[in-house]
Design an enzyme around this catalytic site. Structure first.
Site, PDB file in Angstrom:
ATOM      1  N   ARG A  62       0.833  -1.215   0.000  1.00 24.72           N
ATOM      2  CA  ARG A  62       0.000   0.000   0.000  1.00 24.72           C
ATOM      3  C   ARG A  62       0.870   1.269   0.000  1.00 24.72           C
ATOM      4  O   ARG A  62       0.437   2.338  -0.435  1.00 24.72           O
ATOM      5  CB  ARG A  62      -0.979   0.011   1.178  1.00 24.72           C
ATOM      6  N   TYR A 115     -15.810  14.475 -16.657  1.00 22.51           N
ATOM      7  CA  TYR A 115     -16.160  13.069 -16.525  1.00 22.51           C
ATOM      8  C   TYR A 115     -17.295  12.963 -15.491  1.00 22.51           C
ATOM      9  O   TYR A 115     -17.240  13.636 -14.451  1.00 22.51           O
ATOM     10  CB  TYR A 115     -14.915  12.293 -16.072  1.00 22.51           C
ATOM     11  N   ASP A 187      -6.874  17.118 -15.762  1.00 17.44           N
ATOM     12  CA  ASP A 187      -7.185  15.729 -16.110  1.00 17.44           C
ATOM     13  C   ASP A 187      -6.785  15.549 -17.575  1.00 17.44           C
ATOM     14  O   ASP A 187      -7.425  16.090 -18.474  1.00 17.44           O
ATOM     15  CB  ASP A 187      -8.679  15.455 -15.887  1.00 17.44           C
ATOM     16  N   LYS A 212      -7.928   4.178 -19.380  1.00 18.36           N
ATOM     17  CA  LYS A 212      -8.292   4.531 -20.752  1.00 18.36           C
ATOM     18  C   LYS A 212      -7.087   4.321 -21.678  1.00 18.36           C
ATOM     19  O   LYS A 212      -6.644   3.216 -21.833  1.00 18.36           O
ATOM     20  CB  LYS A 212      -8.832   5.968 -20.779  1.00 18.36           C
TER      21      LYS A 212
HETATM   22  C1  LIG Z   1     -12.781   7.382 -16.774  1.00 13.63           C
HETATM   23  C2  LIG Z   1     -12.387   8.751 -16.430  1.00 13.63           C
HETATM   24  C3  LIG Z   1     -12.127   9.100 -15.092  1.00 13.63           C
HETATM   25  C4  LIG Z   1     -12.299   8.127 -13.942  1.00 13.63           C
HETATM   26  O1  LIG Z   1     -11.376   7.095 -14.005  1.00 13.63           O
HETATM   27  P1  LIG Z   1     -11.627   5.598 -13.453  1.00 13.63           P
HETATM   28  O2  LIG Z   1     -10.363   4.907 -13.815  1.00 13.63           O
HETATM   29  O3  LIG Z   1     -12.842   5.067 -14.142  1.00 13.63           O
HETATM   30  O4  LIG Z   1     -11.842   5.706 -11.975  1.00 13.63           O
HETATM   31  C5  LIG Z   1     -11.686  10.394 -14.848  1.00 13.63           C
HETATM   32  N1  LIG Z   1     -11.554  11.302 -15.835  1.00 13.63           N
HETATM   33  C6  LIG Z   1     -11.806  10.997 -17.124  1.00 13.63           C
HETATM   34  C7  LIG Z   1     -11.636  12.046 -18.177  1.00 13.63           C
HETATM   35  C8  LIG Z   1     -12.250   9.723 -17.465  1.00 13.63           C
HETATM   36  O5  LIG Z   1     -12.519   9.441 -18.741  1.00 13.63           O
END
Ligand SMILES: *Cc1c(COP(=O)(O)O)cnc(C)c1O
Length: 399
Positions: A62, A115, A187, A212
């Site tokens: 962790r 998101y 992000d 992603k």
């Molecule tokens: C999917 C996504 C998230 C969240 O991520 P997870 O891995 O599903 O927790 C945050 N920001 C964007 C732009 C996303 O596409």
């Protein structure tokens, strides 16, 4: 290889070779999956020194693991940051960063088009901790300046935004953040460092849902944060430790492998996306296409300036509204009806009823997420097959 020697190589070479080379202990060219929860101390004193932070080393997964560290090193390297920290998911990364920067009674300012999970965290969960989130249209930065006050602790930007692909000016945001002495958090999930490197544009912290494009194969849920070493150390020592959203060694390994093909995948995603955007743009059943690479995109010039490419996400509005969109999503054969994005396979979904169902009707309207908006994550299949699939599905749609 030394860092300055690496500078002469292009980004796609760096994706393949990474920063560090082989595993230092074994020489393995693929980092081993250190599938271990705990690590043996050499002596009681050694254990105490590790806990006191007097020496570096591994204690418990962790708090750190060599496979996780390998992924973090590569992400910091590719984003051009000092350090990185991996998380169990993108939301694990986002929530930990916000809790690290904000206390109750304080607020943050953010893009309004986000998101769906981030929006839900901002509007449902953070208010329970008395943290106020001010979501504004960041295509006009006056809106940002108007809501910043002395309790604002960060500026949070998603660009291109999910799902409308609106672009926010990162350099201008970095200037505002500096004026108010708050960090700019970006992000960078949609463009990845292949197409956009926010730290070079003045951002302080970059976050990814590594689920992603970083992983790229639809087989891993993960997140990562890149920033200054001091911040990353605090994030690890306090928030990863307490909130516990730790990545597994296997998932970290899958992401290290994903990064090796990031450049070639992103190129193909983009090539296909451009072809599909152009095909949809002139299709009689399509009302409007949102893709930053089209000259008709309202912030196309800005996208060209701050990005090195436009990515693989295409959104479009279909004539005939939600019913027509549902018809299309049910009629595609090759493209998969599923949420998530950035996979090698193409995925199609309906934001208003799926990924963005956390938005109220008014919020959807404010962000331009209409009932007729369909989001397509363009994969790396042959573009002709994808266009043929969309074409046959659109023939079946009654408008
Ligand atoms: C999917 C996504 C998230 C969240 O991520 P997870 O891995 O599903 O927790 C945050 N920001 C964007 C732009 C996303 O596409």
């Amino acid at each position: 290889m030394e860092n300055n020697e690496l500078k002469k190589y292009s980004f796609s070479t760096l994706c393949v070779h990474g920063s560090g080379g082989a595993d230092p202990t074994t020489g393995a060219i693929s980092i081993p999956i250190y599938q271990s929860s705990t690590f043996k101390f050499k002596s009681a004193r050694h254990g105490a020194q590790l806990f006191a932070g007097e020496i570096e080393g591994y204690v418990y997964t962790r708090l750190g693991n060599p496979t996780q560290a390998a992924f973090e090193r590569e992400m910091a390297f590719l984003e051009g940051g000092e350090a990185a920290l991996a998380f169990a998911s993108g939301m694990g990364a986002i929530s930990s960063v916000i809790f690290a920067l904000c206390r109750s009674g304080e607020n943050l300012v953010s893009t309004n088009t986000l998101y769906g999970g981030t929006h839900n965290f901002f509007k449902e969960t953070l208010p329970r901790f008395d943290i106020d989130v001010r979501e504004v249209d960041t295509t006009n930065l006056e809106n940002v300046i108007n809501v910043i006050d002395d309790k604002t602790r960060l500026l949070y930007i998603e660009t291109p935004a999910n799902p409308t692909l609106t672009i926010t000016d990162l350099k201008a945001c970095a200037r505002i953040a500096r004026d108010y002495q708050i960090p700019l958090v970006v992000d960078n999930t949609f463009p990845t460092p292949y197409f956009q490197r926010p730290l070079q544009l003045g951002a302080d912290i970059v976050i990814h849902s590594a689920t992603k494009y970083i992983g790229g194969h639809g087989d891993t849920v993960a997140g990562v944060v890149v920033g200054k070493k001091d911040f990353i150390d605090e994030l690890r020592g306090k928030f990863l430790r307490d909130l516990g959203a730790v990545i597994s060694p296997l998932n970290a390994w899958l992401l290290v492998r994903g990064l090796k093909t990031l450049a070639i995948r992103m190129e193909k995603h983009q090539q296909n996306a451009i072809k599909i955007a152009k095909f949809l743009q002139f299709h009689p059943k399509i009302k409007r296409v949102w893709y930053p690479g089209l000259t008709t995109h309202p912030q196309h010039e800005l996208a060209k300036k701050q990005m090195e490419g436009f990515g693989g996400m295409v959104s479009f509005e279909i004539h005939g509204g939600r019913r027509a969109g549902e018809h299309l999503m049910n009629a595609v054969k090759l493209i998969t009806l599923a949420v998530s994005l950035g996979d090698v396979d193409s995925l199609i979904e309906h934001p208003a009823s799926m990924t963005h169902s956390t938005y109220s009707a008014e919020e959807l309207a404010e962000c331009g997420i209409t009932e007729s908006l369909v989001r397509l994550s363009v994969g790396i299949e042959d573009a002709r097959d994808l266009i043929e699939d969309l074409s046959q599905a659109l023939r079946k749609v009654k408008v």
